[in-house]
Write a protein that holds these residues in place. Structure first.
Motif, PDB file in Angstrom:
ATOM      1  N   THR A  10      36.641  34.897  51.164  1.00  0.00           N
ATOM      2  CA  THR A  10      37.908  35.035  50.134  1.00  0.00           C
ATOM      3  C   THR A  10      39.204  35.436  50.774  1.00  0.00           C
ATOM      4  O   THR A  10      39.083  36.104  51.771  1.00  0.00           O
ATOM      5  CB  THR A  10      37.497  35.435  48.877  1.00  0.00           C
ATOM      6  OG1 THR A  10      38.499  35.387  47.995  1.00  0.00           O
ATOM      7  CG2 THR A  10      37.061  37.085  49.000  1.00  0.00           C
ATOM      8  N   ASN A  11      40.216  34.921  50.258  1.00  0.00           N
ATOM      9  CA  ASN A  11      41.429  35.681  50.769  1.00  0.00           C
ATOM     10  C   ASN A  11      41.661  37.267  50.621  1.00  0.00           C
ATOM     11  O   ASN A  11      40.733  37.837  49.720  1.00  0.00           O
ATOM     12  CB  ASN A  11      42.591  35.233  50.217  1.00  0.00           C
ATOM     13  CG  ASN A  11      42.943  35.274  48.912  1.00  0.00           C
ATOM     14  OD1 ASN A  11      43.066  36.344  48.505  1.00  0.00           O
ATOM     15  ND2 ASN A  11      43.011  34.144  48.181  1.00  0.00           N
ATOM     16  N   ALA A  12      42.235  38.053  51.530  1.00  0.00           N
ATOM     17  CA  ALA A  12      42.188  39.269  51.489  1.00  0.00           C
ATOM     18  C   ALA A  12      42.751  39.954  50.200  1.00  0.00           C
ATOM     19  O   ALA A  12      42.226  40.935  49.793  1.00  0.00           O
ATOM     20  CB  ALA A  12      43.311  39.802  52.678  1.00  0.00           C
ATOM     21  N   ALA A  13      43.552  39.341  49.425  1.00  0.00           N
ATOM     22  CA  ALA A  13      43.866  39.822  48.180  1.00  0.00           C
ATOM     23  C   ALA A  13      42.899  39.834  47.296  1.00  0.00           C
ATOM     24  O   ALA A  13      42.972  40.686  46.224  1.00  0.00           O
ATOM     25  CB  ALA A  13      45.097  39.027  47.726  1.00  0.00           C
ATOM     26  N   ARG A  15      39.285  40.095  48.087  1.00  0.00           N
ATOM     27  CA  ARG A  15      38.204  40.623  48.768  1.00  0.00           C
ATOM     28  C   ARG A  15      37.720  41.785  47.637  1.00  0.00           C
ATOM     29  O   ARG A  15      36.270  41.735  47.250  1.00  0.00           O
ATOM     30  CB  ARG A  15      38.389  41.111  49.957  1.00  0.00           C
ATOM     31  CG  ARG A  15      38.477  40.002  50.817  1.00  0.00           C
ATOM     32  CD  ARG A  15      38.623  40.395  52.167  1.00  0.00           C
ATOM     33  NE  ARG A  15      38.946  39.097  53.126  1.00  0.00           N
ATOM     34  CZ  ARG A  15      39.238  39.165  54.261  1.00  0.00           C
ATOM     35  NH1 ARG A  15      39.505  40.293  55.105  1.00  0.00           N
ATOM     36  NH2 ARG A  15      39.562  37.917  54.823  1.00  0.00           N
ATOM     37  N   PHE A  16      38.586  42.679  47.213  1.00  0.00           N
ATOM     38  CA  PHE A  16      37.806  44.021  46.407  1.00  0.00           C
ATOM     39  C   PHE A  16      37.391  43.464  45.163  1.00  0.00           C
ATOM     40  O   PHE A  16      36.062  43.797  44.659  1.00  0.00           O
ATOM     41  CB  PHE A  16      39.085  44.846  46.111  1.00  0.00           C
ATOM     42  CG  PHE A  16      38.582  46.221  45.478  1.00  0.00           C
ATOM     43  CD1 PHE A  16      37.793  47.052  46.397  1.00  0.00           C
ATOM     44  CD2 PHE A  16      38.491  46.491  44.220  1.00  0.00           C
ATOM     45  CE1 PHE A  16      37.199  48.186  45.853  1.00  0.00           C
ATOM     46  CE2 PHE A  16      37.664  47.633  43.866  1.00  0.00           C
ATOM     47  CZ  PHE A  16      37.299  48.440  44.801  1.00  0.00           C
ATOM     48  N   ASP A  17      38.145  42.494  44.375  1.00  0.00           N
ATOM     49  CA  ASP A  17      37.386  42.087  43.170  1.00  0.00           C
ATOM     50  C   ASP A  17      36.345  41.382  43.136  1.00  0.00           C
ATOM     51  O   ASP A  17      35.406  41.454  42.246  1.00  0.00           O
ATOM     52  CB  ASP A  17      38.610  41.116  42.421  1.00  0.00           C
ATOM     53  CG  ASP A  17      39.822  42.276  41.969  1.00  0.00           C
ATOM     54  OD1 ASP A  17      39.737  43.341  41.784  1.00  0.00           O
ATOM     55  OD2 ASP A  17      40.990  41.529  41.769  1.00  0.00           O
ATOM     56  N   PHE A  18      36.395  40.291  44.311  1.00  0.00           N
ATOM     57  CA  PHE A  18      35.073  39.456  44.727  1.00  0.00           C
ATOM     58  C   PHE A  18      33.700  40.504  44.692  1.00  0.00           C
ATOM     59  O   PHE A  18      32.599  40.203  44.216  1.00  0.00           O
ATOM     60  CB  PHE A  18      35.120  38.861  45.755  1.00  0.00           C
ATOM     61  CG  PHE A  18      34.054  37.982  46.261  1.00  0.00           C
ATOM     62  CD1 PHE A  18      33.625  36.814  45.848  1.00  0.00           C
ATOM     63  CD2 PHE A  18      33.397  38.557  47.556  1.00  0.00           C
ATOM     64  CE1 PHE A  18      32.840  36.009  46.050  1.00  0.00           C
ATOM     65  CE2 PHE A  18      32.458  37.858  47.725  1.00  0.00           C
ATOM     66  CZ  PHE A  18      31.783  36.536  47.148  1.00  0.00           C
ATOM     67  N   ASN A  43      37.025  45.022  53.136  1.00  0.00           N
ATOM     68  CA  ASN A  43      35.718  44.135  53.851  1.00  0.00           C
ATOM     69  C   ASN A  43      34.567  44.412  53.272  1.00  0.00           C
ATOM     70  O   ASN A  43      34.287  46.013  53.493  1.00  0.00           O
ATOM     71  CB  ASN A  43      35.930  43.892  55.281  1.00  0.00           C
ATOM     72  CG  ASN A  43      37.305  43.401  55.532  1.00  0.00           C
ATOM     73  OD1 ASN A  43      37.493  42.084  55.353  1.00  0.00           O
ATOM     74  ND2 ASN A  43      38.277  43.816  56.502  1.00  0.00           N
ATOM     75  N   ALA A  44      33.536  43.790  53.175  1.00  0.00           N
ATOM     76  CA  ALA A  44      32.400  44.202  52.804  1.00  0.00           C
ATOM     77  C   ALA A  44      31.322  42.870  53.147  1.00  0.00           C
ATOM     78  O   ALA A  44      31.530  41.869  53.037  1.00  0.00           O
ATOM     79  CB  ALA A  44      32.272  44.574  51.119  1.00  0.00           C
ATOM     80  N   THR A  45      30.235  43.484  53.347  1.00  0.00           N
ATOM     81  CA  THR A  45      28.952  42.529  53.639  1.00  0.00           C
ATOM     82  C   THR A  45      27.932  42.969  52.776  1.00  0.00           C
ATOM     83  O   THR A  45      27.719  44.305  52.583  1.00  0.00           O
ATOM     84  CB  THR A  45      28.558  42.238  55.143  1.00  0.00           C
ATOM     85  OG1 THR A  45      28.123  43.413  55.622  1.00  0.00           O
ATOM     86  CG2 THR A  45      29.569  41.684  55.629  1.00  0.00           C
ATOM     87  N   VAL A  46      27.013  42.461  52.015  1.00  0.00           N
ATOM     88  CA  VAL A  46      25.838  42.602  51.385  1.00  0.00           C
ATOM     89  C   VAL A  46      24.655  41.713  51.591  1.00  0.00           C
ATOM     90  O   VAL A  46      24.954  40.522  51.438  1.00  0.00           O
ATOM     91  CB  VAL A  46      25.989  42.534  49.834  1.00  0.00           C
ATOM     92  CG1 VAL A  46      24.859  42.955  48.789  1.00  0.00           C
ATOM     93  CG2 VAL A  46      27.211  43.661  49.410  1.00  0.00           C
TER      94      VAL A  46
END
Length: 183
Positions: A10-13, A15-18, A43-46
């Motif tokens: 997803t776009n950078a703006a 990412r946190f909500d995602f 940024n995150a990966t799960v």
């Protein structure tokens, strides 16, 4: 079943909500908040996999704060214990009035049916085992005495346990379900 997700899709703006929605869907209801001192792109990966009754997850993300509050607990029905193994970076875990400062190799135990807080001031990687309450209580006497307590990697078998868990986490995406369940 294995799931792998990254905020890079997803776009950078957004990412946190995602990420916040993702962890609520994969784990349990909680509130993720931006770390006030971090101003970069999030940024995150799960990576998650169910190994029989035990859930196994590896989370890597930019700095953030996580809160599991009474209102979040009321929205979930399954009580479980969460073994949080610090792999990279540091964290502060608070539960039951106790505070555990975790460095790589350390771990702590949280209970999903009680409020807790997680604070990550820098990028981190943490592996989390989700164990049904009844299953852990069969194996460990009075697990509640360990909630929010740092299990130091340099003491006793703690380091062996965290190395074993971290090793499995490194193999999750290539491990077949039968082998994973045996481990």
């Amino acid at each position: 079943m294995q799931e792998h997700a990254t905020t890079e899709i997803t776009n950078a703006a957004d990412r946190f909500d995602f990420f916040g929605s993702l962890v609520n869907d994969l784990f349990c209801p909680m509130a993720c908040e931006r770390n006030a001192a971090f101003s970069g792109d999030f940024n995150a990966t799960v990576l998650t996999q169910q190994l029989g009754d035990v859930g196994f997850s590896a989370v890597k993300s930019s700095p953030l704060d996580v809160y599991r509050r009474r209102a979040d607990i009321a929205r979930a029905s399954d009580a479980s214990y969460l073994v949080k193994v610090q792999v990279e970076g540091e964290s502060m875990v608070q539960q039951m009035g106790r505070e555990a400062h975790l460095t790589p190799g350390d771990f702590t135990l949280c209970q999903s049916s009680e409020p807790y807080e997680l604070h990550f001031k820098d990028e981190y990687t943490q592996v989390v085992l989700s164990i049904p309450q009844s299953l852990l209580e069969e194996c460990v006497q009075q697990p509640s005495q360990h909630l929010g307590v740092r299990m130091d990697a340099s003491v006793g078998a703690n380091g062996l346990f965290s190395q074993f868990v971290t090793s499995i986490a490194g193999q999750l995406d290539t491990m077949d379900g039968v082998l994973a369940q045996r481990l």
